[in-house]
Design an enzyme around this catalytic site. Structure first.
Site, PDB file in Angstrom:
ATOM      1  N   ASP A 183     -10.913   2.731   4.662  1.00  0.00           N
ATOM      2  CA  ASP A 183     -11.222   1.302   4.576  1.00  0.00           C
ATOM      3  C   ASP A 183     -12.734   1.070   4.598  1.00  0.00           C
ATOM      4  OD1 ASP A 183      -9.370  -0.725   4.237  1.00  0.00           O
ATOM      5  OD2 ASP A 183      -8.619  -0.600   6.293  1.00  0.00           O
ATOM      6  N   LYS A 218       0.847  -1.202   0.000  1.00  0.00           N
ATOM      7  CA  LYS A 218       0.000   0.000   0.000  1.00  0.00           C
ATOM      8  C   LYS A 218       0.881   1.250   0.000  1.00  0.00           C
ATOM      9  CE  LYS A 218      -3.703  -2.577   2.257  1.00  0.00           C
ATOM     10  NZ  LYS A 218      -4.442  -2.945   3.459  1.00  0.00           N
ATOM     11  N   GLN A 241      -4.444  -1.904   9.875  1.00  0.00           N
ATOM     12  CA  GLN A 241      -4.339  -3.196   9.197  1.00  0.00           C
ATOM     13  C   GLN A 241      -4.906  -4.301  10.095  1.00  0.00           C
ATOM     14  OE1 GLN A 241      -3.453  -3.620   6.008  1.00  0.00           O
ATOM     15  NE2 GLN A 241      -3.665  -5.834   6.077  1.00  0.00           N
TER      16      GLN A 241
HETATM   17  N1  GUN Z   1      -6.651  -7.148   6.181  1.00  0.00           N
HETATM   18  C1  GUN Z   1      -7.038  -7.840   5.083  1.00  0.00           C
HETATM   19  N2  GUN Z   1      -7.667  -7.033   4.207  1.00  0.00           N
HETATM   20  C2  GUN Z   1      -7.681  -5.805   4.763  1.00  0.00           C
HETATM   21  C3  GUN Z   1      -8.196  -4.546   4.323  1.00  0.00           C
HETATM   22  O1  GUN Z   1      -8.784  -4.389   3.256  1.00  0.00           O
HETATM   23  N3  GUN Z   1      -8.003  -3.516   5.194  1.00  0.00           N
HETATM   24  C4  GUN Z   1      -7.380  -3.673   6.393  1.00  0.00           C
HETATM   25  N4  GUN Z   1      -7.259  -2.591   7.167  1.00  0.00           N
HETATM   26  N5  GUN Z   1      -6.900  -4.810   6.816  1.00  0.00           N
HETATM   27  C5  GUN Z   1      -7.049  -5.881   6.010  1.00  0.00           C
END
Ligand code: GUN
Length: 291
Positions: free
Chosen positions: A119, A52, A96
């Site tokens: 998110d 990211k 995350q």
């Molecule tokens: N863990 C797995 N997929 C995601 C996501 O899309 N966002 C976040 N914050 N954690 C994740």
């Protein structure tokens, strides 16, 4: 069978985002800034967060990574989130997931400023999504819808099976695909660990969205001729031939489904890259809202 090139579609999206950043620069507008909060040292989570951050650089975004030890307390994590909420330079941030067991995930997600919740996991945004009100959509489901749109897969009136009911993927994609919108209007079934006769459900479906995390679970004899299969599985499987010692395997046995499926997303290179570009799109939007 046609493979859906998620990497290519994601690169197109990132190109569009980069152009918007360049236009913002020309107009003396703020550069979007995404922050990520990472707790613990889970290898997969670190890899995702790093991807990211790398994508932010590629489109000209600012990015910040806040890493904390697995032992951080819930109270301390909340106080760090409050600081990020108040940081005027940060437009959007993610926590995350998954978080360590001693931290209440729902409590943490509730602390994220909904206007910075790129998110889309804060109850305000999740609720708006459920109501069909325009808001930040969770990145993976939004990426799946974008793949469906750009590949022109018909959803209206189609039988769609979502395997998995997670807050991150299964639940939201089932909501989006059933909504009365252009890329919705599907008849959606959500299968999960208590579902019976999954094979029958699969065989009846025009579209399968699989998010169960069982490597190569979906075989050719489980699918309908011409169906579209979206593979959200990403499992690390030991691989001594790889320098990393593992390879990433999806839920779908590509070889087995190849002679029957219409469209399939590969792993890697399908849904994964889309998750990142949709997160950046949400961050750009958060920055534009704050202008
Ligand atoms: N863990 C797995 N997929 C995601 C996501 O899309 N966002 C976040 N914050 N954690 C994740």
């Amino acid at each position: 069978m046609k493979l859906i090139d998620g990497k290519k579609i994601s690169e197109q999206l990132l190109g569009e985002i980069k152009l918007s950043v360049e236009n913002r620069l020309k107009n003396n507008l703020k550069i979007p800034h995404l922050a990520a909060i990472l707790v613990g040292d889970d290898g997969a989570s670190k890899t995702y967060v790093n991807s990211k951050i790398k994508a932010c650089k590629s489109v000209g975004f600012k990015s910040s990574l806040y890493s904390y030890k697995v032992s951080i307390s819930e109270i301390e994590l909340i106080s760090q989130i409050k600081k990020v909420n108040e940081d005027k330079d940060i437009d959007g941030f993610i926590v995350q997931l998954p978080l360590p067991g001693h931290i209440d995930q729902d409590k943490i997600l509730n602390e994220v400023d909904p206007y910075k919740d790129v998110d889309g996991f804060h109850p305000n945004n999740y609720g708006k999504m459920t109501l069909g009100v325009d808001t930040f959509l969770p990145a993976t489901p939004a990426g799946i819808i974008e793949l469906i749109k750009r590949t022109k897969i018909k959803t209206e009136g189609k039988k769609c099976l979502v395997i998995g009911r997670s807050q991150i993927v299964g639940r939201p994609i089932s909501i989006l695909l059933s909504q009365n919108k252009t890329f919705g209007n599907s008849t959606v079934t959500v299968a999960h660990s208590r579902s019976v006769d999954l094979k029958k459900l699969c065989l009846e479906s025009d579209i399968i969205i699989s998010a169960i995390g069982i490597p190569e679970f979906i075989k050719g004899d489980m699918i309908k001729e011409g169906s579209s299969i979206i593979d959200v599985g990403i499992t690390r499987v030991k691989d001594h031939t790889s320098s990393k010692g593992y390879k990433i395997v999806g839920d779908v046995d590509l070889k087995s489904v190849s002679s029957k499926a219409g469209f399939v997303t590969p792993v890697p290179g399908g849904v994964g890259p889309m998750t990142i570009s949709m997160l950046l799109k949400n961050t750009l939007r958060a920055c534009e809202i704050a202008d």
